[in-house]
Design a protein around this motif. Structure first.
Motif, PDB file in Angstrom:
ATOM      1  N   HIS A 144       0.965  -1.280  -0.207  1.00 48.63           N
ATOM      2  CA  HIS A 144      -0.054   0.167  -0.128  1.00 48.63           C
ATOM      3  C   HIS A 144       0.502   1.562   0.060  1.00 48.63           C
ATOM      4  CE1 HIS A 144      -3.576   2.081   0.775  1.00 48.63           C
ATOM      5  NE2 HIS A 144      -2.700   2.778   1.833  1.00 48.63           N
ATOM      6  N   ILE A 145       0.477   2.714  -0.875  1.00 48.56           N
ATOM      7  CA  ILE A 145       1.062   3.110  -0.868  1.00 48.56           C
ATOM      8  C   ILE A 145       0.176   4.590  -0.551  1.00 48.56           C
ATOM      9  CG2 ILE A 145       2.513   5.076  -2.889  1.00 48.56           C
ATOM     10  CD1 ILE A 145       2.302   2.400  -4.786  1.00 48.56           C
ATOM     11  N   THR A 146       0.560   4.707   0.521  1.00 50.84           N
ATOM     12  CA  THR A 146       0.165   6.508   1.213  1.00 50.84           C
ATOM     13  C   THR A 146       0.703   7.830   0.946  1.00 50.84           C
ATOM     14  OG1 THR A 146      -0.375   4.966   3.148  1.00 50.84           O
ATOM     15  CG2 THR A 146      -0.663   7.206   3.005  1.00 50.84           C
ATOM     16  N   ALA A 147       0.076   8.425  -0.037  1.00 42.27           N
ATOM     17  CA  ALA A 147       0.391   9.732   0.203  1.00 42.27           C
ATOM     18  C   ALA A 147       1.279  10.041  -1.039  1.00 42.27           C
ATOM     19  CB  ALA A 147       0.304  10.927   1.390  1.00 42.27           C
ATOM     20  N   ALA A 148       1.352   9.150  -2.097  1.00 41.99           N
ATOM     21  CA  ALA A 148       2.143   8.875  -3.058  1.00 41.99           C
ATOM     22  C   ALA A 148       3.836  10.409  -3.420  1.00 41.99           C
ATOM     23  CB  ALA A 148       2.125   8.599  -4.257  1.00 41.99           C
ATOM     24  N   VAL A 149       5.101  10.612  -3.585  1.00 39.21           N
ATOM     25  CA  VAL A 149       5.613  11.300  -3.798  1.00 39.21           C
ATOM     26  C   VAL A 149       6.068  10.801  -5.089  1.00 39.21           C
ATOM     27  CG1 VAL A 149       5.666  12.714  -1.658  1.00 39.21           C
ATOM     28  CG2 VAL A 149       6.779  10.584  -2.069  1.00 39.21           C
ATOM     29  N   HIS A 150       6.659  11.870  -6.303  1.00 41.11           N
ATOM     30  CA  HIS A 150       7.365  11.084  -7.083  1.00 41.11           C
ATOM     31  C   HIS A 150       8.777  10.712  -7.082  1.00 41.11           C
ATOM     32  CE1 HIS A 150       8.648  11.435 -11.559  1.00 41.11           C
ATOM     33  NE2 HIS A 150      10.123  12.177 -10.860  1.00 41.11           N
ATOM     34  N   ASP A 151       8.968  10.622  -5.547  1.00 39.85           N
ATOM     35  CA  ASP A 151      10.611   9.918  -5.575  1.00 39.85           C
ATOM     36  C   ASP A 151      10.209   8.424  -5.481  1.00 39.85           C
ATOM     37  OD1 ASP A 151      12.420  12.236  -3.640  1.00 39.85           O
ATOM     38  OD2 ASP A 151      11.751  11.970  -5.635  1.00 39.85           O
ATOM     39  N   LEU A 152       8.504   7.620  -5.474  1.00 35.48           N
ATOM     40  CA  LEU A 152       8.356   6.494  -5.118  1.00 35.48           C
ATOM     41  C   LEU A 152       8.150   6.172  -6.891  1.00 35.48           C
ATOM     42  CD1 LEU A 152       6.084   6.831  -2.513  1.00 35.48           C
ATOM     43  CD2 LEU A 152       8.033   6.166  -2.521  1.00 35.48           C
ATOM     44  N   SER A 153       8.367   6.645  -7.682  1.00 30.41           N
ATOM     45  CA  SER A 153       8.967   5.571  -9.011  1.00 30.41           C
ATOM     46  C   SER A 153       9.672   5.480  -9.362  1.00 30.41           C
ATOM     47  CB  SER A 153       8.494   7.516 -10.267  1.00 30.41           C
ATOM     48  OG  SER A 153       7.346   8.280  -9.883  1.00 30.41           O
ATOM     49  N   ALA A 154       8.745   3.903  -9.368  1.00 34.29           N
ATOM     50  CA  ALA A 154       9.922   2.972 -10.005  1.00 34.29           C
ATOM     51  C   ALA A 154       9.423   1.670 -10.346  1.00 34.29           C
ATOM     52  CB  ALA A 154      10.925   2.667  -8.705  1.00 34.29           C
ATOM     53  N   THR A 155      10.069   0.449 -10.722  1.00 32.07           N
ATOM     54  CA  THR A 155       8.935  -0.623 -10.397  1.00 32.07           C
ATOM     55  C   THR A 155       8.591  -1.507  -9.287  1.00 32.07           C
ATOM     56  OG1 THR A 155       9.619  -0.404 -12.554  1.00 32.07           O
ATOM     57  CG2 THR A 155       9.042  -3.098 -12.350  1.00 32.07           C
ATOM     58  N   TYR A 156       8.201  -1.970  -8.774  1.00 37.67           N
ATOM     59  CA  TYR A 156       7.875  -2.692  -7.789  1.00 37.67           C
ATOM     60  C   TYR A 156       8.097  -4.800  -7.981  1.00 37.67           C
ATOM     61  CZ  TYR A 156       7.944   2.025  -5.128  1.00 37.67           C
ATOM     62  OH  TYR A 156       8.040   3.073  -4.859  1.00 37.67           O
ATOM     63  N   PHE A 157       8.896  -5.236  -7.396  1.00 37.03           N
ATOM     64  CA  PHE A 157       8.731  -6.313  -7.426  1.00 37.03           C
ATOM     65  C   PHE A 157       8.087  -6.844  -6.296  1.00 37.03           C
ATOM     66  CE2 PHE A 157      10.308  -7.265 -11.927  1.00 37.03           C
ATOM     67  CZ  PHE A 157      11.092  -5.958 -12.078  1.00 37.03           C
ATOM     68  N   CYS A 158       7.451  -8.671  -6.376  1.00 41.65           N
ATOM     69  CA  CYS A 158       6.889  -9.050  -5.322  1.00 41.65           C
ATOM     70  C   CYS A 158       8.239 -10.516  -5.362  1.00 41.65           C
ATOM     71  CB  CYS A 158       5.174  -9.367  -5.197  1.00 41.65           C
ATOM     72  SG  CYS A 158       4.534 -10.189  -5.875  1.00 41.65           S
ATOM     73  N   ALA A 159       8.349 -11.084  -4.626  1.00 46.10           N
ATOM     74  CA  ALA A 159       9.113 -12.516  -5.039  1.00 46.10           C
ATOM     75  C   ALA A 159       8.358 -13.461  -3.557  1.00 46.10           C
ATOM     76  CB  ALA A 159      10.238 -12.435  -4.800  1.00 46.10           C
ATOM     77  N   VAL A 160       8.310 -14.669  -4.045  1.00 49.27           N
ATOM     78  CA  VAL A 160       8.090 -15.900  -3.022  1.00 49.27           C
ATOM     79  C   VAL A 160       8.467 -16.758  -3.389  1.00 49.27           C
ATOM     80  CG1 VAL A 160       6.343 -17.686  -2.565  1.00 49.27           C
ATOM     81  CG2 VAL A 160       5.567 -14.816  -3.035  1.00 49.27           C
ATOM     82  N   ASP A 161       9.124 -17.540  -2.243  1.00 51.63           N
ATOM     83  CA  ASP A 161      10.186 -18.902  -1.749  1.00 51.63           C
ATOM     84  C   ASP A 161       9.614 -19.329  -2.186  1.00 51.63           C
ATOM     85  OD1 ASP A 161      12.427 -18.342   0.848  1.00 51.63           O
ATOM     86  OD2 ASP A 161      12.149 -17.773  -1.299  1.00 51.63           O
ATOM     87  N   GLY A 162       9.931 -20.752  -3.110  1.00 51.07           N
ATOM     88  CA  GLY A 162       9.139 -22.128  -3.351  1.00 51.07           C
ATOM     89  C   GLY A 162       9.126 -22.715  -2.371  1.00 51.07           C
ATOM     90  N   ASN A 163       8.020 -23.782  -2.084  1.00 50.34           N
ATOM     91  CA  ASN A 163       8.298 -24.785  -0.733  1.00 50.34           C
ATOM     92  C   ASN A 163       8.164 -25.653  -1.298  1.00 50.34           C
ATOM     93  OD1 ASN A 163       8.043 -23.969   2.193  1.00 50.34           O
ATOM     94  ND2 ASN A 163       5.813 -24.884   1.731  1.00 50.34           N
ATOM     95  N   THR A 164       8.877 -26.238  -2.683  1.00 50.89           N
ATOM     96  CA  THR A 164       9.069 -27.941  -2.946  1.00 50.89           C
ATOM     97  C   THR A 164       9.794 -28.494  -2.800  1.00 50.89           C
ATOM     98  OG1 THR A 164       9.342 -26.427  -4.768  1.00 50.89           O
ATOM     99  CG2 THR A 164       7.216 -26.922  -4.702  1.00 50.89           C
ATOM    100  N   GLY A 165      11.123 -28.033  -1.484  1.00 49.58           N
ATOM    101  CA  GLY A 165      12.080 -28.547  -0.932  1.00 49.58           C
ATOM    102  C   GLY A 165      13.706 -27.556  -2.702  1.00 49.58           C
ATOM    103  N   GLY A 166      13.269 -27.044  -3.066  1.00 50.75           N
ATOM    104  CA  GLY A 166      14.449 -26.028  -4.050  1.00 50.75           C
ATOM    105  C   GLY A 166      14.459 -24.958  -3.221  1.00 50.75           C
ATOM    106  N   PHE A 167      15.262 -24.415  -4.154  1.00 53.00           N
ATOM    107  CA  PHE A 167      16.109 -22.832  -3.751  1.00 53.00           C
ATOM    108  C   PHE A 167      15.514 -21.367  -4.055  1.00 53.00           C
ATOM    109  CE2 PHE A 167      18.087 -25.086  -0.371  1.00 53.00           C
ATOM    110  CZ  PHE A 167      18.595 -26.188  -0.804  1.00 53.00           C
ATOM    111  N   LYS A 168      13.872 -21.511  -5.235  1.00 50.25           N
ATOM    112  CA  LYS A 168      14.080 -20.690  -5.490  1.00 50.25           C
ATOM    113  C   LYS A 168      12.829 -20.050  -5.373  1.00 50.25           C
ATOM    114  CE  LYS A 168      13.390 -23.471 -10.319  1.00 50.25           C
ATOM    115  NZ  LYS A 168      12.549 -23.492 -11.031  1.00 50.25           N
TER     116      LYS A 168
END
Lengths: 112, 112
Positions: free
Chosen positions: B75-99
């Protein structure tokens, strides 16, 4: 060092040429990851090391890609016989005891 | 196979406005990350969320995790220009690997 260092920062390779990309992780970090990021996309997992052991290489796209970390510190990602589809930014990340990863600045590879 | 979907993929907003970026993932996981990437730069870690109901805040950004719904929000509150960027979410796999699997990213542009 203070951060993850990658070199070279930029690499232009002729199609068919072999390249080697270097990653110097944060001192003491056990875990090291390589990711490939195509333009406008999210990073895609390539391989993972725990110390010198390569525990997961399931993301390497072909047998032309090879990674090593012989002394559990510096890692090298080697791409043989480069193809145009290999053009991307190659990111290295390392991780210590906490759950966060620190990414390097990446190597931008352009195959012409 | 673990899939991570973000929406929206592109967001243009006015300074001072609030907005939420959504991240859905397809299988159970015990770790979710949010990263910021500026053009031509590497990824900067913003948040690591480890448990259901976790909420973390830093400045104008707040991240939350609902593991039952397999959903995280930024959630972004009261956005400012400096927040301009690309935002990634990432999730650890839960299958015994390390991805760690990344979403495609949300390109945020905050207009002054």
């Amino acid at each position: 060092g203070a951060g993850v260092s990658q070199s070279p920062r930029y690499k232009v390779a002729k199609r068919g040429q072999d390249v080697a990309l270097r990653c110097d992780p944060i001192s003491g970090h056990v875990s090291l990851f390589w990711y490939q990021q195509a333009l406008g996309q999210g990073p895609e997992f390539l391989t993972y090391f725990q110390n010198e052991a390569q525990l997961d290489k399931s993301g390497l796209p072909s047998d032309r890609f090879f990674a090593e970390r012989p002394e559990g510190s510096v890692s090298t990602l080697k791409i043989q016989r480069t193809q145009q589809e290999d053009s991307a930014v190659y990111l290295c990340a390392s991780s210590g005891q906490d759950y966060g990863y620190t990414f390097g600045s990446g190597t931008r590879l352009t195959v012409v | 196979e673990l899939k991570v979907e973000q929406n929206p993929l592109f967001l243009s907003m006015q300074e001072g406005k609030n907005y939420t970026i959504y991240c859905n993932y397809s299988t159970t996981s015990d770790r979710l990350y949010w990263y910021r990437q500026d053009p031509g730069k590497s990824l900067e870690s913003l948040f690591v969320l480890l448990s259901n109901g976790a909420v973390k805040q830093e400045g104008r950004l707040m991240a939350s995790l609902d593991t039952k719904a397999r959903l995280s929000t930024l959630h972004i509150t009261a956005a400012v220009h400096d927040l301009s960027a690309t935002y990634f979410c990432a999730v650890d796999g839960n299958t015994g690997g390390f991805k760690t699997i990344f979403g495609a990213g949300t390109r945020l542009f905050v207009k002054a």
